[in-house]
Design an enzyme around this catalytic site. Structure first.
Site, mmCIF file in Angstrom:
data_model
loop_
_atom_site.group_PDB
_atom_site.id
_atom_site.type_symbol
_atom_site.label_atom_id
_atom_site.label_comp_id
_atom_site.label_asym_id
_atom_site.label_seq_id
_atom_site.Cartn_x
_atom_site.Cartn_y
_atom_site.Cartn_z
ATOM 1 N N THR A 202 18.278 4.101 3.751
ATOM 2 C CA THR A 202 16.847 4.355 3.145
ATOM 3 C C THR A 202 16.818 5.783 2.609
ATOM 4 O O THR A 202 17.618 6.559 2.457
ATOM 5 C CB THR A 202 15.773 4.031 4.306
ATOM 6 O OG1 THR A 202 15.843 4.884 5.195
ATOM 7 C CG2 THR A 202 16.105 2.665 4.965
ATOM 8 N N THR B 189 0.821 -1.106 -0.014
ATOM 9 C CA THR B 189 0.085 -0.051 -0.035
ATOM 10 C C THR B 189 0.911 1.365 -0.052
ATOM 11 O O THR B 189 2.058 1.248 0.342
ATOM 12 C CB THR B 189 -1.077 0.098 1.255
ATOM 13 O OG1 THR B 189 -0.107 0.422 2.416
ATOM 14 C CG2 THR B 189 -1.634 -1.213 1.481
ATOM 15 N N SER C 296 9.224 0.900 14.359
ATOM 16 C CA SER C 296 9.785 2.222 15.065
ATOM 17 C C SER C 296 11.004 2.787 14.828
ATOM 18 O O SER C 296 11.251 2.877 13.783
ATOM 19 C CB SER C 296 9.660 1.754 16.778
ATOM 20 O OG SER C 296 9.998 2.684 17.522
ATOM 21 N N ASP D 285 -3.451 5.865 2.189
ATOM 22 C CA ASP D 285 -3.043 7.114 3.013
ATOM 23 C C ASP D 285 -3.253 6.628 4.594
ATOM 24 O O ASP D 285 -4.380 6.649 4.946
ATOM 25 C CB ASP D 285 -3.762 8.509 2.584
ATOM 26 C CG ASP D 285 -3.062 9.735 3.447
ATOM 27 O OD1 ASP D 285 -2.563 9.362 4.519
ATOM 28 O OD2 ASP D 285 -3.381 10.705 3.183
ATOM 29 N N ASN E 166 4.905 0.294 8.225
ATOM 30 C CA ASN E 166 6.065 0.889 7.942
ATOM 31 C C ASN E 166 5.817 2.366 7.488
ATOM 32 O O ASN E 166 7.172 3.059 7.543
ATOM 33 C CB ASN E 166 6.640 0.303 6.648
ATOM 34 C CG ASN E 166 7.760 0.820 6.012
ATOM 35 O OD1 ASN E 166 8.906 0.784 6.601
ATOM 36 N ND2 ASN E 166 7.535 1.395 4.916
ATOM 37 N N LYS F 287 7.508 8.277 17.820
ATOM 38 C CA LYS F 287 8.147 6.747 18.197
ATOM 39 C C LYS F 287 8.127 6.238 19.689
ATOM 40 O O LYS F 287 7.549 5.245 19.718
ATOM 41 C CB LYS F 287 9.689 6.899 17.603
ATOM 42 C CG LYS F 287 9.711 7.140 16.158
ATOM 43 C CD LYS F 287 8.839 5.986 15.190
ATOM 44 C CE LYS F 287 9.064 6.084 13.809
ATOM 45 N NZ LYS F 287 8.500 5.056 12.982
ATOM 46 N N TYR G 176 9.656 13.462 15.993
ATOM 47 C CA TYR G 176 9.901 12.178 15.615
ATOM 48 C C TYR G 176 10.064 11.226 16.719
ATOM 49 O O TYR G 176 9.381 10.409 16.913
ATOM 50 C CB TYR G 176 11.216 12.219 14.522
ATOM 51 C CG TYR G 176 11.351 10.714 14.190
ATOM 52 C CD1 TYR G 176 10.676 10.238 13.037
ATOM 53 C CD2 TYR G 176 12.375 9.911 14.591
ATOM 54 C CE1 TYR G 176 10.872 9.216 12.429
ATOM 55 C CE2 TYR G 176 12.494 8.606 13.973
ATOM 56 C CZ TYR G 176 11.964 8.417 12.782
ATOM 57 O OH TYR G 176 12.290 7.138 12.330
#
Length: 282
Positions: free
Chosen positions: A184, A34, A135, A57, A84, A153, A149
């Site tokens: 990433t 997705t 996480s 979304d 994710n 988390k 952030y």
């Protein structure tokens, strides 16, 4: 879990999500991948017999419900959810606009909440399933420049730890994944909202930190393909870990935090232990 399980992976259009989908498919599983832009997801993943791309979304509850319905319609069940999808609003707290701070929590905390809420009735009816939530080592230990952030988390950590106890009686397991620095797209302009140097007291440090982190992009030590393969391996376990520190730097973060907590517990032990009512022992 059977040899062939049905996975839902959010944020599958780029970054670690792409590697997780590919690793699950390579292991022989079926995947519902997705993302907000299905063209981007399809372009990143190509085609496969056991792959279905669905729009989602994660901040929209209706999208989450529709994606779960599509997974059931196409594959008949759901075995693994991987939360994710996420982004990064960087900056010193005073320089992060309130709307950006809320947007960070909306995507990185309430996004997984929305998707998990949509999936749970299916897993509960099956009396089986695994919820994997990505996480961060930033959810174990906070640091400067990541307050929004880490707030999201840290919220993920407490929510999932609590949820695990609620759903274990139904055969549903949970696993938190806490990556360190992986190569990433998190530090790219597509995933990160960089702050403006708007307050003089922070301005020089803000510019230095942004430049340093941008220079780090593409040089992080962790290999997301290896993480994805290991995640798929752990998902097969009858008892996957509640928390999985991913990367040597994440292991170090766990160990450092554990020592800090023990030191803090002991620092004022006598005072901390002296706060009961005087009649508590009667």
């Amino acid at each position: 879990m059977t040899d062939k399980a049905v996975w839902i992976v959010t944020g599958a259009g780029r970054g670690m999500g792409v590697d997780i989908v590919k690793a699950a498919l390579t292991a022989g599983h079926a995947v519902v991948a997705t993302g907000r832009n299905t063209e981007n997801v399809a372009r990143a993943l190509g085609t496969a017999r056991d792959l279905r791309v669905v729009k989602m979304d994660v901040t929209r509850e209706d999208d989450a419900k529709a994606a779960v319905a599509a997974a059931i319609k196409h594959f008949g069940r759901i075995d693994v959810l991987v939360n994710n999808a996420g982004n990064f609003y960087a900056g010193f707290f005073e320089e992060i606009p309130p709307e950006n701070f809320r947007a960070q929590i909306e995507t990185n905390l309430f996004g997984p909440v929305n998707v998990t809420r949509a999936v749970l009735p299916v897993l509960r009816a099956q009396r089986s399933g695994l919820i994997v939530t990505i996480s961060s080592s930033g959810g174990i230990s906070g640091q400067a420049f990541v307050s929004a952030y880490s707030a999201a988390k840290f919220g993920i950590e407490g929510w999932m730890e609590s949820l695990a106890a609620e759903i274990a009686p139904f055969g549903i397991r949970t696993m938190l994944v806490e990556p360190g620095f992986f190569r990433t797209e998190l530090l790219t302009d597509e995933s990160t909202v960089w702050p403006d140097a708007s307050i003089e007291d922070y301005a020089e440090k803000t510019r230095e930190t942004v430049a340093g982190w941008k220079a780090m992009n593409g040089l992080q030590g962790g290999d997301p393909a290896k993480l994805a393969k290991a995640l798929v391996q752990l998902a097969r376990h009858a008892e996957p870990p509640m928390r999985w520190p991913s990367g040597a730097d994440a292991v170090e973060t766990f160990e450092k935090k554990a020592r800090e907590l023990l030191d803090q517990a002991n620092a004022h032990r006598t005072l901390s232990s002296s706060l009961a009512h005087d009649d508590a022992s009667k």
